[in-house]
Design an enzyme around this catalytic site. Sequence first.
Site, PDB file in Angstrom:
ATOM      1  CG  ASP A  79      64.834  15.429  13.902  1.00 16.34           C
ATOM      2  OD1 ASP A  79      65.633  16.260  14.758  1.00 16.34           O
ATOM      3  OD2 ASP A  79      65.109  14.442  13.806  1.00 16.34           O
TER       4      ASP A  79
ATOM      5  CG  ASP B 222      69.014  14.560  17.890  1.00 20.89           C
ATOM      6  OD1 ASP B 222      68.285  15.356  17.315  1.00 20.89           O
ATOM      7  OD2 ASP B 222      69.733  13.661  17.096  1.00 20.89           O
TER       8      ASP B 222
ATOM      9  CE1 TYR C 101      34.909  15.426   7.348  1.00 24.02           C
ATOM     10  CE2 TYR C 101      36.164  17.476   6.390  1.00 24.02           C
ATOM     11  CZ  TYR C 101      35.261  16.562   7.363  1.00 24.02           C
ATOM     12  OH  TYR C 101      34.648  17.472   8.290  1.00 24.02           O
TER      13      TYR C 101
ATOM     14  CG  HIS D 287      33.572  20.214  11.156  1.00 22.10           C
ATOM     15  ND1 HIS D 287      33.849  19.505   9.960  1.00 22.10           N
ATOM     16  CD2 HIS D 287      32.630  21.356  10.961  1.00 22.10           C
ATOM     17  CE1 HIS D 287      33.079  20.113   9.253  1.00 22.10           C
ATOM     18  NE2 HIS D 287      32.262  21.033   9.802  1.00 22.10           N
TER      19      HIS D 287
ATOM     20  CG  PHE E 251      44.107   6.991  14.427  1.00 19.98           C
ATOM     21  CD1 PHE E 251      44.727   7.714  15.108  1.00 19.98           C
ATOM     22  CD2 PHE E 251      42.820   6.432  14.931  1.00 19.98           C
ATOM     23  CE1 PHE E 251      44.425   7.801  16.378  1.00 19.98           C
ATOM     24  CE2 PHE E 251      42.643   6.549  16.345  1.00 19.98           C
ATOM     25  CZ  PHE E 251      43.624   7.196  17.060  1.00 19.98           C
ATOM     26  CG  ASP E 252      41.435  10.188   7.660  1.00 25.44           C
ATOM     27  OD1 ASP E 252      40.832   9.085   7.887  1.00 25.44           O
ATOM     28  OD2 ASP E 252      41.150  11.184   7.690  1.00 25.44           O
TER      29      ASP E 252
ATOM     30  CG  ASP F 204      43.176   3.796  10.620  1.00 23.18           C
ATOM     31  OD1 ASP F 204      43.938   3.361  11.486  1.00 23.18           O
ATOM     32  OD2 ASP F 204      42.014   4.342  11.218  1.00 23.18           O
TER      33      ASP F 204
ATOM     34  CE1 TYR G 234      41.243  16.579   7.195  1.00 17.75           C
ATOM     35  CE2 TYR G 234      41.020  14.385   6.346  1.00 17.75           C
ATOM     36  CZ  TYR G 234      40.596  15.357   7.308  1.00 17.75           C
ATOM     37  OH  TYR G 234      39.700  15.069   8.010  1.00 17.75           O
TER      38      TYR G 234
END
Length: 688
Positions: free
Chosen positions: A473, A613, A414, A624, A329-330, A333, A416
Amino acid sequence: MSTEEILVRSSIGVAKHVSLHPLSPLTSSEITNAANLVQALYPAGTSLHYKGITLEEPKKAQLVPYLDAEHSGGRRSSIERRAFVCYYIRNTDKFHEAIVNLSRRRVESNVRLGPSIHGPGDAEEILMVEKIALEDEGVQAEIAKLKLPHGTAIISDPWIYGSDGVSDEERMYQCFLYMRDPHDLSNLESNHYAFPLSISPVVDTVQLKVIRIDLLPTGADHNVKEPRPSHIPAPNEYTPEHQDLRTDLKPLNVVQPEGASFKVTQTGETGRVIEWQKWFFRVGFNGREGMVLYDVRYDDRNVFYRMSLSDMVIPYADPRRPYHKKAAFDLGDAGAGVMANNLKLGCDCLGSIHYLSAVLNNDKGEPWPMENVVCIHEQDAGIGWKHTNYRTGSAALVRNRELVVQSIITVANYEYIMAFIFNQAGEVKYEVRATGIVSTQPIDEGVEVPWGTIVHPGVLAAHHQHIFSLRVDPAIDGHNNRLIYEEAHPMPRSDFNPHGVGYTINENLIEKSGGLDINTDHNRVFKVQNTSVRNPVNGKPVGYKIHAPPFQKILADPQSFHFKRAAFADHNLYVTKYHDGELYAGGKYTNQSRGGDGVRAWANRKEDVRDTDLVLFVQFGLQHSTRVEDFPVMPCEIVHVSFKPANFFEKNPALDVPPSSQEFNRSTLLSEEHHQPSLEAKVGSKGE
């Protein structure tokens, strides 16, 4: 969440008033002040390990009137500045979060969090864990069994430990070891992922020592064996100096002789407003989400209140211990802001570039300047619209200019490349490009497994998924919106449809919060609408539609920790009713999390989301299935989500873009004119 209230002392001094926009990221002095105020809660000599000091965003009920007044020139009420602080008492498991009122210089709340709630990693901690693993005598003894050449450099990649419910209550790291090319000792850029080792130390972050050494399975089953000498394969390098580079590539220069068309306005020390081609928005930056866009408007019309990448998970396919816990959970974490690159002119972005820098905090609570973490530039994206009147040969054409707001993060192996992309037709895209180096592990010669691909002799790259969650949002001409989906269905054969070719587009209203999915068989498209504002041409509600690519949802079993923790990865879209503080799709703290927090739980409240809202969490991703061509560095895999106006404008909003011309674009070659033959009839004086 189990918590324990901690005594909060009175304030220390009175803040000097400084005019800062409520959405501006914390300044260096605010970070220092927040850390000092929290430190003052404890006896002298108590060492705190700060995990995050970031802006506590104002409540939406306060901020919306402020922003509306800002745009209308009205009077704005003062909004106090607050910081959110999460920290450990150093070298303990005592994890806390605090709210600091910076305007009043006092700590408003300070809570110790319960068991199994762990803070993210940070740069200083990861370096410390690497050092502990490599200096451990037991680890060195295991490495010695490999009988590597003298001077071989061993590399440790600390991974967040993950969760499986087996003795995983304490906060730990699982380290995977590699070596650099032992035959090229001076090459510090050697691709160590081509040389994975079967030794994996586990480091406890409280005891600050290796508590276990796992041996990795290298065959086709769960069995492990003692480290032993083996053949060392040839290196597999990605750096230019190790390649036979092409010589036939000519320069392609992006030149803007009059400069860029966008405008960046600094508002205070850390606030930035971007204006471009009728677009207006604020750019924020924090340690977890990285880039955040606020108050996004087009031609003075409200479109989005807030947009950011909320979460991401990368679950791996190998079911064997300890790989079964690999689910990164990049953002939760570590953090997209914490891992952001210092971007380089002419490399990461081309053309007339404007860079934004940021300031975060280090583990001591000190300001940590981060230069050039966001680049802003324009790019040509081909033809925007065109029509040729074939009868006259006359063509009307405009090119599609885009504004790119980009950040790049490196998560160990990695990369991104993340970008918000705006165009002149009212569209916003969020794009992710995945590149870098696949996570590798050792495999025995002659062995093949169905959960990965051999990408180099003795090197396995396990299959994995990349699943992202974009939090949106919406504020489509206001904050009371609804979510609908359209589907295309064939009309039944009838006297009205005798040939069976008719079809209709049907709308369906989403009434309650929940998880929803794309259906490509019916071309299901989700739209956000404002029914109180109607399009003057057709009377339909103004809206924006969501184009999200289909992807394979998380493959882990619903009872697995992977599935429970990745609370967003099982649906294409979640819709919830807005609540302050519900920002992170996988929950507030993902490190060794157990699940039960995050968007799945919020959506299960089944609240009414009609004309209210609401908030969207839009998922997209990549399956992958690794291949040899992904090594030693993978070509970019690209995926994006787009938000397009749907009955928001009265006509194509890009009609007023200046036409494309040779004088303006200065291309070096002209194509040959083509005039298609045509006939026409003229109406006579009698109308014949």
